[in-house]
Design a protein around this motif. Sequence first.
Motif, PDB file in Angstrom:
ATOM      1  N   GLU A 161       0.811  -1.215   0.000  1.00 17.25           N
ATOM      2  CA  GLU A 161       0.000   0.000   0.000  1.00 17.25           C
ATOM      3  C   GLU A 161       0.848   1.270   0.000  1.00 17.25           C
ATOM      4  O   GLU A 161       2.017   1.262   0.347  1.00 17.25           O
ATOM      5  N   ASP A 162       0.203   2.343  -0.399  1.00 13.81           N
ATOM      6  CA  ASP A 162       0.828   3.650  -0.469  1.00 13.81           C
ATOM      7  C   ASP A 162       1.208   4.108   0.948  1.00 13.81           C
ATOM      8  O   ASP A 162       0.337   4.280   1.791  1.00 13.81           O
ATOM      9  N   PHE A 169      -0.681   6.974   2.691  1.00 10.18           N
ATOM     10  CA  PHE A 169      -2.110   6.883   3.009  1.00 10.18           C
ATOM     11  C   PHE A 169      -2.423   5.578   3.736  1.00 10.18           C
ATOM     12  O   PHE A 169      -3.108   4.715   3.211  1.00 10.18           O
ATOM     13  N   VAL A 170      -1.887   5.437   4.908  1.00 14.22           N
ATOM     14  CA  VAL A 170      -2.145   4.247   5.714  1.00 14.22           C
ATOM     15  C   VAL A 170      -3.218   4.624   6.733  1.00 14.22           C
ATOM     16  O   VAL A 170      -3.180   5.719   7.288  1.00 14.22           O
ATOM     17  N   ASP A 171      -4.178   3.763   6.957  1.00 13.14           N
ATOM     18  CA  ASP A 171      -5.207   4.054   7.953  1.00 13.14           C
ATOM     19  C   ASP A 171      -4.624   3.939   9.358  1.00 13.14           C
ATOM     20  O   ASP A 171      -3.923   2.972   9.652  1.00 13.14           O
ATOM     21  N   ALA A 172      -4.954   4.902  10.202  1.00 16.90           N
ATOM     22  CA  ALA A 172      -4.469   4.880  11.586  1.00 16.90           C
ATOM     23  C   ALA A 172      -5.346   3.941  12.414  1.00 16.90           C
ATOM     24  O   ALA A 172      -6.089   4.369  13.286  1.00 16.90           O
ATOM     25  N   LYS A 173      -5.268   2.659  12.118  1.00 16.54           N
ATOM     26  CA  LYS A 173      -6.156   1.682  12.759  1.00 16.54           C
ATOM     27  C   LYS A 173      -5.910   1.587  14.269  1.00 16.54           C
ATOM     28  O   LYS A 173      -4.765   1.660  14.717  1.00 16.54           O
ATOM     29  N   PRO A 174      -6.984   1.395  15.035  1.00 16.49           N
ATOM     30  CA  PRO A 174      -6.821   1.298  16.492  1.00 16.49           C
ATOM     31  C   PRO A 174      -5.855   0.184  16.917  1.00 16.49           C
ATOM     32  O   PRO A 174      -5.176   0.310  17.929  1.00 16.49           O
ATOM     33  N   GLY A 189       0.458  11.706   7.571  1.00 11.24           N
ATOM     34  CA  GLY A 189      -0.997  11.584   7.544  1.00 11.24           C
ATOM     35  C   GLY A 189      -1.565  10.580   8.522  1.00 11.24           C
ATOM     36  O   GLY A 189      -2.782  10.472   8.656  1.00 11.24           O
ATOM     37  N   TRP A 190      -0.720   9.806   9.206  1.00 11.20           N
ATOM     38  CA  TRP A 190      -1.300   8.777  10.065  1.00 11.20           C
ATOM     39  C   TRP A 190      -0.512   8.518  11.350  1.00 11.20           C
ATOM     40  O   TRP A 190      -1.099   8.220  12.384  1.00 11.20           O
ATOM     41  N   LEU A 191       0.812   8.654  11.322  1.00  7.29           N
ATOM     42  CA  LEU A 191       1.582   8.282  12.516  1.00  7.29           C
ATOM     43  C   LEU A 191       1.396   9.223  13.708  1.00  7.29           C
ATOM     44  O   LEU A 191       1.274   8.745  14.847  1.00  7.29           O
ATOM     45  N   TYR A 217      -7.518  -3.823  20.722  1.00 11.16           N
ATOM     46  CA  TYR A 217      -7.707  -2.448  21.172  1.00 11.16           C
ATOM     47  C   TYR A 217      -9.025  -2.290  21.927  1.00 11.16           C
ATOM     48  O   TYR A 217     -10.095  -2.579  21.389  1.00 11.16           O
ATOM     49  N   SER A 233     -11.728  -2.518  18.964  1.00  8.56           N
ATOM     50  CA  SER A 233     -11.482  -2.665  17.531  1.00  8.56           C
ATOM     51  C   SER A 233     -10.883  -4.022  17.233  1.00  8.56           C
ATOM     52  O   SER A 233     -10.093  -4.553  18.019  1.00  8.56           O
ATOM     53  N   LYS A 249     -10.226  -1.892   2.913  1.00 11.26           N
ATOM     54  CA  LYS A 249      -9.356  -1.138   2.019  1.00 11.26           C
ATOM     55  C   LYS A 249      -8.491  -2.124   1.263  1.00 11.26           C
ATOM     56  O   LYS A 249      -7.935  -3.052   1.849  1.00 11.26           O
ATOM     57  N   ALA A 303      -5.585  -4.143  -0.577  1.00 13.51           N
ATOM     58  CA  ALA A 303      -4.207  -4.364  -0.121  1.00 13.51           C
ATOM     59  C   ALA A 303      -3.236  -3.445  -0.860  1.00 13.51           C
ATOM     60  O   ALA A 303      -2.256  -2.994  -0.292  1.00 13.51           O
ATOM     61  N   ASN A 304      -3.511  -3.180  -2.128  1.00 11.09           N
ATOM     62  CA  ASN A 304      -2.591  -2.311  -2.871  1.00 11.09           C
ATOM     63  C   ASN A 304      -3.232  -0.948  -3.092  1.00 11.09           C
ATOM     64  O   ASN A 304      -3.270  -0.423  -4.201  1.00 11.09           O
ATOM     65  N   ALA A 305      -3.742  -0.380  -2.000  1.00 12.57           N
ATOM     66  CA  ALA A 305      -4.432   0.904  -2.082  1.00 12.57           C
ATOM     67  C   ALA A 305      -3.449   2.014  -2.449  1.00 12.57           C
ATOM     68  O   ALA A 305      -2.412   2.149  -1.827  1.00 12.57           O
ATOM     69  N   ALA A 331      -2.853  14.630  10.994  1.00 13.47           N
ATOM     70  CA  ALA A 331      -3.112  13.211  10.775  1.00 13.47           C
ATOM     71  C   ALA A 331      -4.542  12.880  11.186  1.00 13.47           C
ATOM     72  O   ALA A 331      -5.072  13.431  12.141  1.00 13.47           O
ATOM     73  N   HIS A 332      -5.180  12.017  10.422  1.00 10.38           N
ATOM     74  CA  HIS A 332      -6.542  11.615  10.738  1.00 10.38           C
ATOM     75  C   HIS A 332      -6.564  10.406  11.649  1.00 10.38           C
ATOM     76  O   HIS A 332      -5.789   9.480  11.469  1.00 10.38           O
ATOM     77  N   PHE A 364      -8.625   6.993  12.928  1.00 20.49           N
ATOM     78  CA  PHE A 364      -9.386   6.013  12.155  1.00 20.49           C
ATOM     79  C   PHE A 364     -10.873   6.264  12.323  1.00 20.49           C
ATOM     80  O   PHE A 364     -11.341   6.480  13.428  1.00 20.49           O
TER      81      PHE A 364
END
Lengths: 303, 490
Positions: free
Chosen positions: A53-54, A57-62, A84-86, B260, B317, B357, B359-361, B487-488, B490
């Motif tokens: 993945e890019d 743009f990684v999701d900041a998963k819990p 964007g996520w860390l 989590y 989660s 999402k 895997a190769n997003a 940063a966003h 989740f």
Amino acid sequence: MKNKILSILASLFFAASAQAKLNVVATTSDLAAIAKEIGGDKITLTTLAKPTEDPHFVDAKPSFILKLNHADVVIEGGAELEIGWLPALLDQSRNEKIVAGAPGHISCAKGLPLLDVPATLDRSRGDIHAAGNPHFAISPVNGRIIAQTITDGLAQNDPANAETYRANLKTFTTALAAKMAEWQQALAPFKGRSLVAYHDSWPYFARDFGLKIELFLEPKPGIPPTPSHLAEVILKMKEENAHVIIVDVYLNRRTADTVAREAGATVVPVTQFPGGLKGTEGGYLELEDYLVKALAAALAEKK
Amino acid sequence: MKIFQKVGLAVLVLALTAGATSVRAQETNQVEQLQKQLSQMQENFERVQREQAAQISALTQKLGEMARQQSAEAEKKKLETQLAAELATTMTNEPPSALAKTWTPAAPITVARAGSAYMNMSFDTMMVAGGSTASDPSAQLQLGDHDPQKNGFSLRNAEIALDGAVDPYFKGFANIVLKLDKNNGTEIELEEAYAQSTSLPANLQVKAGQFFAAFGRQNAQHPHTWSFVDAPIILNRAFGPDGLRNVGAQGSWLLPLPFYTEFFLGVFDGQGSTTFGFRNVGDADALGVNRFHGRATIDRGLRGPQDLVFTPRLASSFELTDQQTLVAGVSAAFGPNDTGANTGTQIYGADLYWKWKAANAGEGFPFVSWQTEALYEVYEAGADATAATPLPAETLRDWGVYSQVLWGFKPRWVVGLRGEYANGNHGAFDASDEFRGERTRLSPVLTFYPSEFSKIRLQYNYDQGEHFGSQHSIWLQLEFLLGAHGAHKF
């Protein structure tokens, strides 16, 4: 008596610290691969981003919060690669050991001379990176420096195994140097040749091997290709005799294929992350091996 | 080194003599054997030499390091005494010269370059153009404070966001919102301003200031991260136009579990319209009497801790697969309300968020996400004998659910659909209460992100309500963001 107690306590402490391996979390699999070479069996290693993945743009998963909560050390690329996520994850991790600036926070961009540092910050030129181009780890020259950075970081966090880390660094850099000679030889015939990339993430690799990767399918970083820009690229490709287009696995292969058809070029799928493509899972050296072979083969097709 | 060489040579000589004796015994492969032995010996010799050399270099290194350490320690001591002496003498303020050296008027000034400023700054503006079959959409349809307010143009969110490390113990955040009222006059609102701890033990974290309560999913999110132009109906009914936010403090604990799980407990002052169903006197009527759900309110004030608003929440989660993540939570909010001397409000909620999402997003696409929240509110309304039609003491129960699916089908494009339903038990004042009654809304949406820093969104609302029948609205939104893009979560 006092000494005896102290020595018992000390031996207990060392026994405990010898048993508990250093818990290392790497943001991306390229940094993880280098950390594995240095840390060996003295560390447990977790990677956050998938190699496919890019990395921007990684999701900041819990679940990442939990992984970071348990970490002794976090290894990041830095230079806004994970911006964007860390940071959100670190805020929530409640782990003082790994916050920015702490010894447990190893930023690999530190100490690396970065390319493409913008003189002014102006987003009309696309999604630029204020600190410079963050796709630096794919360069073997930088790989060596990153290995040193990681070694220093691990040694600082785990002094008991510092010697092992340094010895592993030596082994790795020796192997890397030998391989580097091989790679340079393999790509030597193509010195100065022009290649096309989808996104400007290969300047360090190009520098290391004397390639010219200055044509991009994206008109500006992060801005998708437009027909008029692609037409320009195709004309330039003919002018510069560029007939290889490299595309990271997470980018749009179809656009590249279209351009390749028009320009009579070959598309080479590439990755900067071990595991991103089949045959690159082995580690950092295997990844570079794969890239050099794939590029040499594609470049040799037409002269 | 010499000794080893001598030993090696002796070994070699021995080997040779041994070889020589075997010459006499077997004549046929004597040369071969000899060669083999010789090379073996040579190998052994070289190995020993290598090992010794490695040992020697390791020892030398260690010795050097120790010496360096000692000298470093001596150096540090020296520096310490020197510094102590210098600090003891009176300090003189020398003008800082660094700035003057690096900056010239001709050089560009770059503000907020990452890592070069003490805080990140951004300015985010969202404006909407569009219209509705209702002449005043804000009267009954669009009850959220950031929702489009009128037919034509509205600008309800121009937000200055600041964040940074305060010191090694706190991070600080602030959101200051500017917005245009119906007459396009500027309103200002301190949406959030809080500090969050960074170094508490036992997986604890505390934040304090003015902030959104951790209730469900969307309440704590800023409009910038919403997937639709407006806020869900049930959130507006339970939390009012602004969402549940107030001045207070919150503790949260990351549970020591293999997955989590976080427990939050917020405590808020609970006074004012941002704690809508609690100690909120409501809006003044034509005679200047403050009313809420039709009742004249009394400003109860804070008599003790029991009058604060408490918001517990538990969220977990799970990684269902490598590409699917699930977050589930339950929340509640408890506190007194202003329609009586001893009336209270309880709100309960459950929320679910699932995301797939690829895997190769690339740039985070493609993805599919599903978000659902259900809320149930119990509002103990006091009696009001002075109202035009006297209102009895009664318990108002409201419930509602929204469910939304989003599909990022290609980079920069997201299509979505939201369905909502809200209803409640019968109340004496319902006919004139825009926050009550049965209501259904269906909203398809299409969002295009030219870059990470801008978006264009088109949304249609089909609205069906007990009070207003069927209404249609269409909204086109533009958002643009300057400065640091935080940063966003989740």
